[in-house]
Design a protein around this motif. Sequence first.
Motif, PDB file in Angstrom:
ATOM      1  N   GLN A  69       0.830  -1.209   0.000  1.00 40.62           N
ATOM      2  CA  GLN A  69       0.000   0.000   0.000  1.00 40.62           C
ATOM      3  C   GLN A  69       0.861   1.253   0.000  1.00 40.62           C
ATOM      4  OE1 GLN A  69      -3.498   0.138  -0.315  1.00 40.62           O
ATOM      5  NE2 GLN A  69      -2.840   2.218  -0.831  1.00 40.62           N
ATOM      6  N   ALA A  70       1.949   1.246   0.762  1.00 38.89           N
ATOM      7  CA  ALA A  70       2.849   2.409   0.799  1.00 38.89           C
ATOM      8  C   ALA A  70       3.462   2.661  -0.579  1.00 38.89           C
ATOM      9  CB  ALA A  70       3.947   2.187   1.841  1.00 38.89           C
ATOM     10  N   ILE A  71       3.809   1.608  -1.291  1.00 43.21           N
ATOM     11  CA  ILE A  71       4.357   1.749  -2.646  1.00 43.21           C
ATOM     12  C   ILE A  71       3.292   2.312  -3.585  1.00 43.21           C
ATOM     13  CG2 ILE A  71       5.248   0.459  -4.647  1.00 43.21           C
ATOM     14  CD1 ILE A  71       6.682  -1.368  -2.548  1.00 43.21           C
ATOM     15  N   ALA A  72       2.076   1.818  -3.480  1.00 41.97           N
ATOM     16  CA  ALA A  72       0.978   2.307  -4.320  1.00 41.97           C
ATOM     17  C   ALA A  72       0.670   3.770  -4.013  1.00 41.97           C
ATOM     18  CB  ALA A  72      -0.259   1.440  -4.123  1.00 41.97           C
ATOM     19  N   ASP A  73       0.758   4.143  -2.758  1.00 45.37           N
ATOM     20  CA  ASP A  73       0.449   5.528  -2.349  1.00 45.37           C
ATOM     21  C   ASP A  73       1.383   6.554  -2.979  1.00 45.37           C
ATOM     22  OD1 ASP A  73      -1.658   4.608  -0.830  1.00 45.37           O
ATOM     23  OD2 ASP A  73      -0.595   4.761   1.105  1.00 45.37           O
ATOM     24  N   VAL A  74       2.611   6.145  -3.321  1.00 48.28           N
ATOM     25  CA  VAL A  74       3.549   7.079  -3.959  1.00 48.28           C
ATOM     26  C   VAL A  74       3.608   6.874  -5.472  1.00 48.28           C
ATOM     27  CG1 VAL A  74       4.933   7.403  -1.873  1.00 48.28           C
ATOM     28  CG2 VAL A  74       5.569   5.603  -3.508  1.00 48.28           C
ATOM     29  N   GLY A  75       2.635   6.119  -6.020  1.00 51.70           N
ATOM     30  CA  GLY A  75       2.552   5.928  -7.465  1.00 51.70           C
ATOM     31  C   GLY A  75       3.389   4.781  -8.003  1.00 51.70           C
ATOM     32  N   GLY A  76       3.901   3.940  -7.119  1.00 55.39           N
ATOM     33  CA  GLY A  76       4.705   2.805  -7.565  1.00 55.39           C
ATOM     34  C   GLY A  76       3.857   1.649  -8.041  1.00 55.39           C
ATOM     35  N   ASN A  77       4.460   0.792  -8.840  1.00 55.82           N
ATOM     36  CA  ASN A  77       3.771  -0.374  -9.367  1.00 55.82           C
ATOM     37  C   ASN A  77       4.642  -1.599  -9.138  1.00 55.82           C
ATOM     38  OD1 ASN A  77       1.918  -1.980 -10.737  1.00 55.82           O
ATOM     39  ND2 ASN A  77       2.906  -1.638 -12.705  1.00 55.82           N
ATOM     40  N   ILE A  78       4.139  -2.553  -8.427  1.00 53.73           N
ATOM     41  CA  ILE A  78       4.889  -3.783  -8.169  1.00 53.73           C
ATOM     42  C   ILE A  78       4.618  -4.745  -9.318  1.00 53.73           C
ATOM     43  CG2 ILE A  78       5.179  -5.753  -6.617  1.00 53.73           C
ATOM     44  CD1 ILE A  78       4.173  -3.889  -4.337  1.00 53.73           C
ATOM     45  N   ILE A  79       5.677  -5.106 -10.053  1.00 51.08           N
ATOM     46  CA  ILE A  79       5.490  -6.040 -11.166  1.00 51.08           C
ATOM     47  C   ILE A  79       5.804  -7.473 -10.765  1.00 51.08           C
ATOM     48  CG2 ILE A  79       5.874  -4.303 -12.954  1.00 51.08           C
ATOM     49  CD1 ILE A  79       8.689  -5.581 -13.306  1.00 51.08           C
ATOM     50  N   SER A  80       6.515  -7.644  -9.666  1.00 48.84           N
ATOM     51  CA  SER A  80       6.843  -8.982  -9.196  1.00 48.84           C
ATOM     52  C   SER A  80       7.112  -8.904  -7.701  1.00 48.84           C
ATOM     53  CB  SER A  80       8.088  -9.507  -9.929  1.00 48.84           C
ATOM     54  OG  SER A  80       8.451 -10.774  -9.421  1.00 48.84           O
ATOM     55  N   ALA A  81       6.643  -9.902  -6.985  1.00 49.61           N
ATOM     56  CA  ALA A  81       6.914  -9.973  -5.550  1.00 49.61           C
ATOM     57  C   ALA A  81       7.215 -11.416  -5.194  1.00 49.61           C
ATOM     58  CB  ALA A  81       5.726  -9.461  -4.742  1.00 49.61           C
ATOM     59  N   ILE A  82       8.327 -11.612  -4.557  1.00 48.13           N
ATOM     60  CA  ILE A  82       8.716 -12.957  -4.131  1.00 48.13           C
ATOM     61  C   ILE A  82       8.998 -12.890  -2.645  1.00 48.13           C
ATOM     62  CG2 ILE A  82      10.450 -14.775  -4.352  1.00 48.13           C
ATOM     63  CD1 ILE A  82      10.733 -13.966  -7.271  1.00 48.13           C
ATOM     64  N   THR A  83       8.468 -13.850  -1.932  1.00 51.30           N
ATOM     65  CA  THR A  83       8.718 -13.892  -0.495  1.00 51.30           C
ATOM     66  C   THR A  83       9.641 -15.053  -0.176  1.00 51.30           C
ATOM     67  OG1 THR A  83       6.791 -15.276  -0.032  1.00 51.30           O
ATOM     68  CG2 THR A  83       6.466 -12.883   0.010  1.00 51.30           C
ATOM     69  N   TRP A  84      10.370 -14.884   0.894  1.00 53.91           N
ATOM     70  CA  TRP A  84      11.323 -15.904   1.315  1.00 53.91           C
ATOM     71  C   TRP A  84      11.269 -15.990   2.821  1.00 53.91           C
ATOM     72  CZ3 TRP A  84      14.371 -19.695  -0.397  1.00 53.91           C
ATOM     73  CH2 TRP A  84      15.401 -20.156   0.405  1.00 53.91           C
ATOM     74  N   HIS A  85      10.993 -17.168   3.299  1.00 53.70           N
ATOM     75  CA  HIS A  85      11.000 -17.388   4.752  1.00 53.70           C
ATOM     76  C   HIS A  85      12.392 -17.840   5.128  1.00 53.70           C
ATOM     77  CE1 HIS A  85      10.226 -19.536   8.547  1.00 53.70           C
ATOM     78  NE2 HIS A  85       9.333 -18.586   8.715  1.00 53.70           N
ATOM     79  N   GLN A  86      13.037 -17.114   6.012  1.00 53.09           N
ATOM     80  CA  GLN A  86      14.441 -17.378   6.355  1.00 53.09           C
ATOM     81  C   GLN A  86      14.717 -18.818   6.778  1.00 53.09           C
ATOM     82  OE1 GLN A  86      16.812 -15.682   5.482  1.00 53.09           O
ATOM     83  NE2 GLN A  86      16.185 -13.569   5.422  1.00 53.09           N
ATOM     84  N   GLY A  87      13.756 -19.470   7.373  1.00 51.59           N
ATOM     85  CA  GLY A  87      13.972 -20.858   7.796  1.00 51.59           C
ATOM     86  C   GLY A  87      13.750 -21.861   6.685  1.00 51.59           C
ATOM     87  N   GLY A  88      13.360 -21.423   5.505  1.00 48.46           N
ATOM     88  CA  GLY A  88      12.972 -22.324   4.413  1.00 48.46           C
ATOM     89  C   GLY A  88      14.110 -22.766   3.527  1.00 48.46           C
ATOM     90  N   LYS A  89      14.996 -23.605   4.006  1.00 45.44           N
ATOM     91  CA  LYS A  89      16.121 -24.083   3.180  1.00 45.44           C
ATOM     92  C   LYS A  89      15.873 -25.468   2.688  1.00 45.44           C
ATOM     93  CE  LYS A  89      19.598 -21.085   4.949  1.00 45.44           C
ATOM     94  NZ  LYS A  89      20.828 -20.845   5.567  1.00 45.44           N
TER      95      LYS A  89
END
Length: 180
Positions: A160-180
Amino acid sequence: MLVKDIMTPNPITATPETTHKQASELMREHHIHHLPIVDKRGKLVGIVVESDLYQAQPSPATTLSIYEIHSLLSRLELKQIMRRPVYTTSPGCPLEEAARLMQAQRIGCLPVLDGEALVGIVTDTDIFKTLATLMGAGEDGARMTLEVADQPGHLAKVAQAIADVGGNIISAITWHQGGK
């Protein structure tokens, strides 16, 4: 993302009677490293990878002449060196599950079957290319790496903060630190 989204459809194949020499030429001509083996009905019966062809060649220390080596390899059929059983996947398999299977079995490809019909092949190279694309490799724009609390709503607030300043997320990847 599913296997069908990145697989190579209608892969190049060979038969159990294809010779080592023919397979080597086929792989070189088509720039491939994995060759599914199908019987006369088109049913997958094995697979040969580039390293199988190398391992089937005589040692450089052999006393055979070059003519004898070529003669032997022109008679060696893939049914003598192909790998069985073959690990496979389906078009509707999630890509991450196919990647997990390849990693667990230490293999570089999975033939893709729809029922018993060979409809494609997915390779480690396909998965690497997809990962690079998902990460935005080669695309203009900014890349941000954020560490946020693993709690509901935190990622939504960042988006939401990115959208509020006019940004556009084209890709989002999450990583859980314990996930090896």
